[in-house]
Design a protein around this motif. Structure first.
Motif, PDB file in Angstrom:
ATOM      1  N   GLU A  51       0.832  -1.202   0.000  1.00 28.90           N
ATOM      2  CA  GLU A  51       0.000   0.000   0.000  1.00 28.90           C
ATOM      3  C   GLU A  51       0.867   1.253   0.000  1.00 28.90           C
ATOM      4  O   GLU A  51       2.014   1.244   0.460  1.00 28.90           O
ATOM      5  N   THR A  52       0.280   2.336  -0.504  1.00 26.99           N
ATOM      6  CA  THR A  52       0.939   3.637  -0.501  1.00 26.99           C
ATOM      7  C   THR A  52       0.133   4.612   0.337  1.00 26.99           C
ATOM      8  O   THR A  52      -1.063   4.425   0.567  1.00 26.99           O
ATOM      9  N   VAL A  53       0.810   5.655   0.773  1.00 24.01           N
ATOM     10  CA  VAL A  53       0.155   6.773   1.443  1.00 24.01           C
ATOM     11  C   VAL A  53       0.831   8.044   0.939  1.00 24.01           C
ATOM     12  O   VAL A  53       2.049   8.084   0.778  1.00 24.01           O
ATOM     13  N   THR A  54       0.019   9.046   0.665  1.00 24.62           N
ATOM     14  CA  THR A  54       0.550  10.351   0.294  1.00 24.62           C
ATOM     15  C   THR A  54       0.306  11.302   1.450  1.00 24.62           C
ATOM     16  O   THR A  54      -0.823  11.453   1.922  1.00 24.62           O
ATOM     17  N   TRP A  55       1.397  11.903   1.905  1.00 26.43           N
ATOM     18  CA  TRP A  55       1.374  12.825   3.039  1.00 26.43           C
ATOM     19  C   TRP A  55       1.497  14.254   2.535  1.00 26.43           C
ATOM     20  O   TRP A  55       2.214  14.518   1.578  1.00 26.43           O
ATOM     21  N   ARG A  56       0.825  15.167   3.224  1.00 24.37           N
ATOM     22  CA  ARG A  56       0.995  16.602   2.987  1.00 24.37           C
ATOM     23  C   ARG A  56       1.373  17.213   4.325  1.00 24.37           C
ATOM     24  O   ARG A  56       0.694  17.002   5.332  1.00 24.37           O
ATOM     25  N   ALA A  57       2.494  17.961   4.336  1.00 24.21           N
ATOM     26  CA  ALA A  57       2.987  18.553   5.585  1.00 24.21           C
ATOM     27  C   ALA A  57       3.779  19.809   5.263  1.00 24.21           C
ATOM     28  O   ALA A  57       4.241  20.003   4.137  1.00 24.21           O
ATOM     29  N   LYS A  58       3.932  20.637   6.281  1.00 23.40           N
ATOM     30  CA  LYS A  58       4.704  21.867   6.136  1.00 23.40           C
ATOM     31  C   LYS A  58       6.065  21.687   6.786  1.00 23.40           C
ATOM     32  O   LYS A  58       6.169  21.484   7.989  1.00 23.40           O
ATOM     33  N   HIS A  59       7.105  21.737   5.952  1.00 20.56           N
ATOM     34  CA  HIS A  59       8.483  21.640   6.421  1.00 20.56           C
ATOM     35  C   HIS A  59       9.248  22.845   5.903  1.00 20.56           C
ATOM     36  O   HIS A  59       9.152  23.172   4.714  1.00 20.56           O
ATOM     37  N   PHE A  60       9.968  23.493   6.788  1.00 17.92           N
ATOM     38  CA  PHE A  60      10.761  24.674   6.429  1.00 17.92           C
ATOM     39  C   PHE A  60       9.886  25.758   5.796  1.00 17.92           C
ATOM     40  O   PHE A  60      10.301  26.462   4.880  1.00 17.92           O
ATOM     41  N   GLY A  61       8.633  25.852   6.287  1.00 15.64           N
ATOM     42  CA  GLY A  61       7.717  26.889   5.826  1.00 15.64           C
ATOM     43  C   GLY A  61       7.074  26.635   4.477  1.00 15.64           C
ATOM     44  O   GLY A  61       6.365  27.497   3.953  1.00 15.64           O
ATOM     45  N   ILE A  62       7.259  25.453   3.916  1.00 16.20           N
ATOM     46  CA  ILE A  62       6.728  25.135   2.584  1.00 16.20           C
ATOM     47  C   ILE A  62       5.860  23.879   2.678  1.00 16.20           C
ATOM     48  O   ILE A  62       6.291  22.857   3.224  1.00 16.20           O
ATOM     49  N   TRP A  63       4.647  23.952   2.118  1.00 17.23           N
ATOM     50  CA  TRP A  63       3.797  22.759   2.058  1.00 17.23           C
ATOM     51  C   TRP A  63       4.367  21.809   1.019  1.00 17.23           C
ATOM     52  O   TRP A  63       4.678  22.216  -0.094  1.00 17.23           O
ATOM     53  N   GLN A  64       4.517  20.547   1.416  1.00 18.75           N
ATOM     54  CA  GLN A  64       5.100  19.540   0.540  1.00 18.75           C
ATOM     55  C   GLN A  64       4.248  18.276   0.562  1.00 18.75           C
ATOM     56  O   GLN A  64       3.558  18.012   1.543  1.00 18.75           O
ATOM     57  N   THR A  65       4.326  17.513  -0.512  1.00 23.93           N
ATOM     58  CA  THR A  65       3.679  16.203  -0.536  1.00 23.93           C
ATOM     59  C   THR A  65       4.743  15.138  -0.784  1.00 23.93           C
ATOM     60  O   THR A  65       5.754  15.391  -1.438  1.00 23.93           O
ATOM     61  N   ALA A  80       9.429  -2.035   5.836  1.00 22.05           N
ATOM     62  CA  ALA A  80      10.176  -0.923   5.244  1.00 22.05           C
ATOM     63  C   ALA A  80       9.231  -0.121   4.366  1.00 22.05           C
ATOM     64  O   ALA A  80       8.361  -0.681   3.703  1.00 22.05           O
ATOM     65  N   ASP A  81       9.417   1.188   4.402  1.00 19.88           N
ATOM     66  CA  ASP A  81       8.699   2.047   3.462  1.00 19.88           C
ATOM     67  C   ASP A  81       9.720   2.872   2.692  1.00 19.88           C
ATOM     68  O   ASP A  81      10.776   3.223   3.218  1.00 19.88           O
ATOM     69  N   GLU A  82       9.385   3.117   1.430  1.00 22.07           N
ATOM     70  CA  GLU A  82      10.281   3.856   0.551  1.00 22.07           C
ATOM     71  C   GLU A  82       9.510   4.934  -0.180  1.00 22.07           C
ATOM     72  O   GLU A  82       8.341   4.747  -0.538  1.00 22.07           O
ATOM     73  N   MET A  83      10.165   6.061  -0.413  1.00 24.01           N
ATOM     74  CA  MET A  83       9.548   7.157  -1.132  1.00 24.01           C
ATOM     75  C   MET A  83       9.329   6.749  -2.591  1.00 24.01           C
ATOM     76  O   MET A  83      10.225   6.224  -3.236  1.00 24.01           O
ATOM     77  N   VAL A  84       8.132   7.034  -3.082  1.00 27.76           N
ATOM     78  CA  VAL A  84       7.790   6.825  -4.483  1.00 27.76           C
ATOM     79  C   VAL A  84       7.869   8.163  -5.220  1.00 27.76           C
ATOM     80  O   VAL A  84       8.312   8.237  -6.354  1.00 27.76           O
ATOM     81  N   GLN A  85       7.430   9.214  -4.519  1.00 34.21           N
ATOM     82  CA  GLN A  85       7.450  10.559  -5.097  1.00 34.21           C
ATOM     83  C   GLN A  85       7.548  11.564  -3.951  1.00 34.21           C
ATOM     84  O   GLN A  85       6.918  11.390  -2.916  1.00 34.21           O
ATOM     85  N   GLY A  86       8.352  12.617  -4.148  1.00 31.95           N
ATOM     86  CA  GLY A  86       8.461  13.630  -3.116  1.00 31.95           C
ATOM     87  C   GLY A  86       9.722  14.451  -3.249  1.00 31.95           C
ATOM     88  O   GLY A  86      10.426  14.393  -4.254  1.00 31.95           O
ATOM     89  N   ALA A  87      10.007  15.217  -2.199  1.00 34.77           N
ATOM     90  CA  ALA A  87      11.100  16.196  -2.226  1.00 34.77           C
ATOM     91  C   ALA A  87      12.488  15.568  -2.126  1.00 34.77           C
ATOM     92  O   ALA A  87      13.459  16.173  -2.564  1.00 34.77           O
ATOM     93  N   PHE A  88      12.593  14.388  -1.539  1.00 34.26           N
ATOM     94  CA  PHE A  88      13.889  13.724  -1.462  1.00 34.26           C
ATOM     95  C   PHE A  88      14.252  13.162  -2.835  1.00 34.26           C
ATOM     96  O   PHE A  88      13.371  12.878  -3.654  1.00 34.26           O
TER      97      PHE A  88
END
Length: 151
Positions: A51-65, A80-88
């Motif tokens: 399964e996947t989950v998409t998170w939305r949060a504010k880090h360093f003053g910027i909303w990110q998913t 284990a969970d791994e990033m599929v899409q995001g800022a990293f």
């Protein structure tokens, strides 16, 4: 790539700790300082293999998913969970659970890579590794508190 390793001793059964660590609802509670919300994929309950989950949060003053996926799963010992899409550029978060005499040891191994080459590596060294360590420690504090309250 930076690597964060944390050990947390929790006075609760391994199955309880394992399930709390994969709870979407408890994750949101432990990250409320960032306004983190599950907005797509699995948005509540216990996340399962694949399964996947998409998170939305504010880090360093910027909303990110960020979307992550459960890529490995062995209840109640490991997932284990791994990033599929995001800022990293990439990340992998391993969650290990070890039975001890009267408690559970939860071990986090979080390996990540930032984009932007040398600039990203400097940002990791100056800011991001400490920031991520604090987030993970807070998450573990909440898991421990909830798990031990069932005793």
């Amino acid at each position: 790539m930076p690597k964060i390793e944390l050990l947390t001793e929790i006075s609760a059964p391994i199955e309880k700790v394992f399930d709390l660590a994969r709870s979407i609802d408890l994750h949101m509670e432990s990250t409320k300082q960032t306004g983190e919300q599950a907005i797509a994929g699995k948005t509540s309950g216990l996340i399962e293999p694949g399964e996947t989950v998409t998170w939305r949060a504010k880090h360093f003053g910027i909303w990110q998913t960020l979307t992550s996926k459960i890529t490995e799963f062995d209840r109640p010992n490991f997932f284990a969970d791994e990033m599929v899409q995001g800022a990293f550029k990439s990340f992998r978060h391993e969650h290990h659970f070890i039975r001890a005499d009267d408690h559970t040891v939860m071990k986090d191994i979080f390996v990540f890579e930032s984009p932007f080459g040398v600039v990203g590596r400097v940002f990791n060294w100056l800011v991001l590794t400490n920031y991520m360590t604090k987030l993970l420690k807070e998450r573990n504090r909440v898991i421990k508190k909830v798990a031990e309250s069932y005793q």
